[in-house]
Design an enzyme around this catalytic site. Sequence first.
Site: not given
Ligand code: NDP
Length: 241
Positions: A12, A15, A63, A89, A139, A152, A154, A156
């Site tokens: 991931g 983004r 994933v 991630n 998280s 979510y 659960a 994490k």
């Molecule tokens: P985003 O939704 O901004 O980005 C997620 C990334 O993961 C993207 O590159 C997306 O690709 C990829 N992705 C999602 N699902 C899959 C999949 N099934 N297989 C492969 N790639 C996948 O997420 P965040 O930056 O917000 O979050 C990143 C991590 O941090 C996560 O684990 C989230 O739970 C955790 N987190 C985030 C917080 C926040 O404030 N943002 C706070 C606490 C934890 P695509 O764009 O192609 O879908």
Amino acid sequence: MRLDGKRVLLTGGTRGIGRGLALALARAGARLVTCYRDDQDAAKVMAAELEELGDHRVVRADVTDAGDVARLVQECVTHMGGLDVLVSNAGTISHVPFEDLTAAEWQRVLDTNLTAMYRLVQQALPLLPAGASVIGVGSRSAFVGIPQRAHYTAAKAGMVGLVRSLAKELGPRGIRVNLVSPGVIDPGDGTLPEPVRRRYEGLTALGRLGTPEEVAGAVLFLAGDASSYVTGETIHVDGGI
Ligand code: NDP
């Protein structure tokens, strides 16, 4: 915190937080394979940014699909000749009142956040040498609980247990396993709604949201030799929420 010569698989990385992690890892000298699932435009932009920083790969791999994860791991062998650091991630979030939480949505969120890390570590394990570092992105919500996010939180919280157990099981092989637990992070692309920002800013000790670069600080520490005696830990990057 240089990571010269380290070969990293980051899920991931196109983004949000993952994008910040990818850029920070590449700037620190690591070689990188990262993946995405849907957003090809973001992946193209990321691939171009990473190209400026060295020889890295951005590939499409879901994933939640064991075959895709096997292909992703194989890409690390082909492109980098192995793997030293694994960063799980990729994740997904949704807000659903518990009464309306379907089994399918429960499963989807657990699969993407928790089972994905199991899948990734298990498939990559034969490649991991002594000295390798495995990092999950958890998280803060796992530690405090959040209404309408039972699935979510659960998932994490499950990552906390997974990391602690794997740290003990893989420690004798010299493999460290840790978690980074972000609070509310502003992806910096203008997508965060203003009311959400204001609400969460007020909950932090520092009075502001975090940045992907600040999450990257903890990941770089855990990926490198500066943390060689740290395992089974969670580092909170949440501004004192
Ligand atoms: P985003 O939704 O901004 O980005 C997620 C990334 O993961 C993207 O590159 C997306 O690709 C990829 N992705 C999602 N699902 C899959 C999949 N099934 N297989 C492969 N790639 C996948 O997420 P965040 O930056 O917000 O979050 C990143 C991590 O941090 C996560 O684990 C989230 O739970 C955790 N987190 C985030 C917080 C926040 O404030 N943002 C706070 C606490 C934890 P695509 O764009 O192609 O879908």
